[in-house]
Design a protein around this motif. Structure first.
Motif, PDB file in Angstrom:
ATOM      1  N   PRO A  80       0.822  -1.222   0.000  1.00  0.00           N
ATOM      2  CA  PRO A  80       0.000   0.000   0.000  1.00  0.00           C
ATOM      3  C   PRO A  80       0.857   1.273   0.000  1.00  0.00           C
ATOM      4  CG  PRO A  80      -0.863  -1.582   1.572  1.00  0.00           C
ATOM      5  CD  PRO A  80       0.471  -2.110   1.127  1.00  0.00           C
ATOM      6  N   ALA A  81       1.994   1.238   0.697  1.00  0.00           N
ATOM      7  CA  ALA A  81       2.894   2.391   0.725  1.00  0.00           C
ATOM      8  C   ALA A  81       3.486   2.636  -0.655  1.00  0.00           C
ATOM      9  CB  ALA A  81       4.003   2.176   1.750  1.00  0.00           C
ATOM     10  N   ILE A  82       3.823   1.563  -1.354  1.00  0.00           N
ATOM     11  CA  ILE A  82       4.372   1.697  -2.705  1.00  0.00           C
ATOM     12  C   ILE A  82       3.370   2.390  -3.618  1.00  0.00           C
ATOM     13  CG2 ILE A  82       5.005   0.395  -4.783  1.00  0.00           C
ATOM     14  CD1 ILE A  82       6.442  -1.595  -2.988  1.00  0.00           C
ATOM     15  N   GLU A  83       2.109   1.964  -3.528  1.00  0.00           N
ATOM     16  CA  GLU A  83       1.079   2.580  -4.372  1.00  0.00           C
ATOM     17  C   GLU A  83       0.899   4.054  -4.027  1.00  0.00           C
ATOM     18  OE1 GLU A  83      -0.069   1.002  -6.946  1.00  0.00           O
ATOM     19  OE2 GLU A  83       1.163  -0.695  -6.306  1.00  0.00           O
ATOM     20  N   GLU A  84       0.956   4.374  -2.730  1.00  0.00           N
ATOM     21  CA  GLU A  84       0.824   5.768  -2.319  1.00  0.00           C
ATOM     22  C   GLU A  84       1.997   6.607  -2.814  1.00  0.00           C
ATOM     23  OE1 GLU A  84       0.945   8.510   1.740  1.00  0.00           O
ATOM     24  OE2 GLU A  84       0.435   6.376   1.925  1.00  0.00           O
ATOM     25  N   ILE A  85       3.210   6.074  -2.677  1.00  0.00           N
ATOM     26  CA  ILE A  85       4.399   6.795  -3.113  1.00  0.00           C
ATOM     27  C   ILE A  85       4.369   7.027  -4.619  1.00  0.00           C
ATOM     28  CG2 ILE A  85       6.918   6.678  -3.303  1.00  0.00           C
ATOM     29  CD1 ILE A  85       6.812   5.005  -0.648  1.00  0.00           C
ATOM     30  N   LYS A  86       3.960   6.017  -5.374  1.00  0.00           N
ATOM     31  CA  LYS A  86       3.852   6.161  -6.824  1.00  0.00           C
ATOM     32  C   LYS A  86       2.861   7.269  -7.189  1.00  0.00           C
ATOM     33  CE  LYS A  86       4.921   1.395  -8.234  1.00  0.00           C
ATOM     34  NZ  LYS A  86       4.376   0.146  -8.854  1.00  0.00           N
ATOM     35  N   LYS A  87       1.727   7.273  -6.510  1.00  0.00           N
ATOM     36  CA  LYS A  87       0.687   8.254  -6.806  1.00  0.00           C
ATOM     37  C   LYS A  87       1.139   9.670  -6.465  1.00  0.00           C
ATOM     38  CE  LYS A  87      -4.183   9.283  -5.883  1.00  0.00           C
ATOM     39  NZ  LYS A  87      -5.422   8.816  -5.169  1.00  0.00           N
ATOM     40  N   ARG A  88       1.749   9.827  -5.292  1.00  0.00           N
ATOM     41  CA  ARG A  88       2.146  11.167  -4.840  1.00  0.00           C
ATOM     42  C   ARG A  88       3.358  11.705  -5.594  1.00  0.00           C
ATOM     43  NH1 ARG A  88       2.817  10.858   1.502  1.00  0.00           N
ATOM     44  NH2 ARG A  88       3.469  13.031   1.141  1.00  0.00           N
ATOM     45  N   SER A  89       4.235  10.820  -6.048  1.00  0.00           N
ATOM     46  CA  SER A  89       5.468  11.259  -6.689  1.00  0.00           C
ATOM     47  C   SER A  89       5.391  11.258  -8.210  1.00  0.00           C
ATOM     48  CB  SER A  89       6.635  10.361  -6.255  1.00  0.00           C
ATOM     49  OG  SER A  89       6.470   9.043  -6.771  1.00  0.00           O
ATOM     50  N   GLY A  90       4.453  10.475  -8.766  1.00  0.00           N
ATOM     51  CA  GLY A  90       4.395  10.326 -10.212  1.00  0.00           C
ATOM     52  C   GLY A  90       5.506   9.445 -10.758  1.00  0.00           C
ATOM     53  N   ASN A  91       6.142   8.694  -9.888  1.00  0.00           N
ATOM     54  CA  ASN A  91       7.261   7.821 -10.255  1.00  0.00           C
ATOM     55  C   ASN A  91       6.848   6.373 -10.052  1.00  0.00           C
ATOM     56  OD1 ASN A  91       9.676   6.386 -10.447  1.00  0.00           O
ATOM     57  ND2 ASN A  91      10.869   7.852  -9.240  1.00  0.00           N
ATOM     58  N   GLU A  92       6.961   5.563 -11.084  1.00  0.00           N
ATOM     59  CA  GLU A  92       6.577   4.152 -11.009  1.00  0.00           C
ATOM     60  C   GLU A  92       7.723   3.252 -10.565  1.00  0.00           C
ATOM     61  OE1 GLU A  92       3.509   2.666 -11.591  1.00  0.00           O
ATOM     62  OE2 GLU A  92       2.786   4.743 -11.527  1.00  0.00           O
ATOM     63  N   LYS A  93       8.918   3.808 -10.430  1.00  0.00           N
ATOM     64  CA  LYS A  93      10.106   2.988 -10.134  1.00  0.00           C
ATOM     65  C   LYS A  93      10.302   2.812  -8.629  1.00  0.00           C
ATOM     66  CE  LYS A  93      12.919   5.722 -12.325  1.00  0.00           C
ATOM     67  NZ  LYS A  93      12.411   6.809 -13.094  1.00  0.00           N
ATOM     68  N   ILE A  94       9.284   2.249  -7.988  1.00  0.00           N
ATOM     69  CA  ILE A  94       9.324   2.017  -6.540  1.00  0.00           C
ATOM     70  C   ILE A  94       9.181   0.514  -6.313  1.00  0.00           C
ATOM     71  CG2 ILE A  94       8.427   2.716  -4.303  1.00  0.00           C
ATOM     72  CD1 ILE A  94       9.199   5.067  -6.137  1.00  0.00           C
ATOM     73  N   PHE A  95      10.099  -0.084  -5.569  1.00  0.00           N
ATOM     74  CA  PHE A  95      10.134  -1.535  -5.439  1.00  0.00           C
ATOM     75  C   PHE A  95      10.307  -1.977  -3.986  1.00  0.00           C
ATOM     76  CE2 PHE A  95      11.915  -0.136  -9.460  1.00  0.00           C
ATOM     77  CZ  PHE A  95      11.132  -0.828 -10.380  1.00  0.00           C
ATOM     78  N   PHE A  96       9.770  -3.130  -3.699  1.00  0.00           N
ATOM     79  CA  PHE A  96       9.931  -3.751  -2.375  1.00  0.00           C
ATOM     80  C   PHE A  96      11.006  -4.816  -2.423  1.00  0.00           C
ATOM     81  CE2 PHE A  96       9.041  -7.645   0.040  1.00  0.00           C
ATOM     82  CZ  PHE A  96       9.086  -7.169   1.339  1.00  0.00           C
ATOM     83  N   LYS A  97      11.811  -4.880  -1.360  1.00  0.00           N
ATOM     84  CA  LYS A  97      12.735  -5.995  -1.183  1.00  0.00           C
ATOM     85  C   LYS A  97      12.771  -6.304   0.308  1.00  0.00           C
ATOM     86  CE  LYS A  97      16.009  -6.524  -4.057  1.00  0.00           C
ATOM     87  NZ  LYS A  97      15.552  -7.824  -4.627  1.00  0.00           N
ATOM     88  N   LYS A  98      12.597  -7.559   0.627  1.00  0.00           N
ATOM     89  CA  LYS A  98      12.456  -7.981   2.022  1.00  0.00           C
ATOM     90  C   LYS A  98      13.762  -7.814   2.789  1.00  0.00           C
ATOM     91  CE  LYS A  98      10.970 -11.873   4.945  1.00  0.00           C
ATOM     92  NZ  LYS A  98       9.990 -11.049   5.685  1.00  0.00           N
ATOM     93  N   LEU A  99      13.653  -7.198   3.969  1.00  0.00           N
ATOM     94  CA  LEU A  99      14.808  -7.018   4.846  1.00  0.00           C
ATOM     95  C   LEU A  99      14.352  -6.956   6.288  1.00  0.00           C
ATOM     96  CD1 LEU A  99      17.824  -6.341   5.397  1.00  0.00           C
ATOM     97  CD2 LEU A  99      17.200  -3.923   5.145  1.00  0.00           C
TER      98      LEU A  99
END
Length: 342
Positions: A80-99
């Protein structure tokens, strides 16, 4: 009765006016990062970038065009945070990696996958951390859960990625510390005696525990790494984000107490977007490269009085660095980790 009403009204008015003045004076002194630097073609890792200050940092970095990797424990909570960041920033290059920073195995797995998949790393933002943990609670590797997560986890991550940072130079390492690193009588900072090898109640280095000590360690390692990495194009910074109104208060206070304290929280705390400003400043501001190793707050270099004397002890910092290599299992690789530094 009229006299009481007038007195009461005057008292309420005076308190309200004083409250307003205090709020204005505190909040108007907050600085914002004014850098217009773009990050197109750059890759940035933000640990704990799915909530709070980390998420707001991710939004700003994403708006600058970077490829952003959110290093978090749960994909389900991060999506959900990725989708929010994409929407607010206009940048689709947001990715999750487990840590999971409380597990060296998880850190090593993350670093291995990242290095296999990503050809560059321009900015590493060590944002995630724990504020509280039960005394005696440990990481999977036997360290105090708070100190182990906030310091050892990030130290291991940084050292496993340092060569990629050097290859991508000029690059930066930004680590969130806190003014709470100064501790108090009940929670003192540590000195060299706390670094002696010891196991107590199955806890390794039992005197390296808690939030203040972990935040002091963050400052010390940023200072020491700046020296070790001098000439490589990799600069390091530690930051105090300010007193930020985040979900941490839900973990500290009961709902009733939080409601009672909310006026004071609102008065002295900044919002998460403002809390991200110093992190972003240290990640992108071009004028501070010569200040590598320093501690920043409110988008400016911290005054020496804001830093505990132990955090400025170079000998203690070197001992902590050496201990951190041993504790994380990197002791034998210390030469390789700092190749070509001279």
């Amino acid at each position: 009765m009229t006299w009481l009403k007038v007195t009461g009204a005057a008292l309420v008015g005076s308190v309200s006016a004083l409250y307003g003045v205090c709020y204005f004076r505190y909040h108007r002194t907050r600085r914002v990062c004014k850098s217009s630097v773009t990050l197109e073609g750059k890759t940035v890792i933000i640990t704990g970038g799915n909530t709070g200050i980390g998420k707001e940092t991710a939004v700003d970095i994403a708006r600058r065009g970077a490829r952003v990797v959110l290093a978090c424990r749960s994909k389900e909570r991060t999506q959900p945070a990725i989708e929010e960041i994409k929407k607010r920033s206009g940048n689709e290059k947001i990715f999750f990696k487990k840590l999971d920073l409380s597990s060296f195995d998880s850190v090593k797995h993350f670093a291995k996958e990242f290095l296999q998949e990503e050809p560059r790393l321009d900015i590493l933002i060590n944002n995630a951390g724990l504020a509280f943990g039960s005394r005696g609670e440990t990481t999977s590797d036997g360290f105090d859960v708070v100190f182990g997560t906030n310091h050892f986890g990030h130290f291991l991550l940084t050292m496993l990625l340092v060569d990629r940072l050097k290859e991508s130079a000029p690059s930066r390492i930004v680590t969130l510390s806190s003014c709470d690193h100064k501790g108090d009588i009940a929670r003192p900072t540590f000195d060299s005696s706390a670094l002696l090898p010891k196991i107590e109640n199955n806890v390794r280095y039992p005197n390296l525990y808690g939030y203040p000590r972990s935040k002091q360690a963050n400052i010390m390692v940023a200072r020491q790494l700046a020296k070790e990495l001098k000439g490589t194009g990799v600069t390091t910074y530690s930051v105090h984000p300010g007193f930020v109104n985040t979900g941490i208060w839900n973990n500290i206070l009961s709902p009733t107490l939080r409601n009672l304290m909310y006026p004071f929280i609102w008065l002295f705390c900044i919002n998460e977007e403002m809390g991200a400003q110093t992190t972003v400043y240290c990640a992108v501001e071009e004028s501070i490269t010569h200040l590598s190793g320093n501690y920043f707050t409110n988008c400016q270099l911290a005054h020496p009085s804001e830093i505990h004397e132990n955090a400025l002890d170079d000998n203690l910092a070197k001992k902590l660095l050496d201990l951190s290599f041993e504790a994380t299992g990197l002791e034998e690789e210390i030469t390789d980790a700092f190749t070509c530094l001279s």
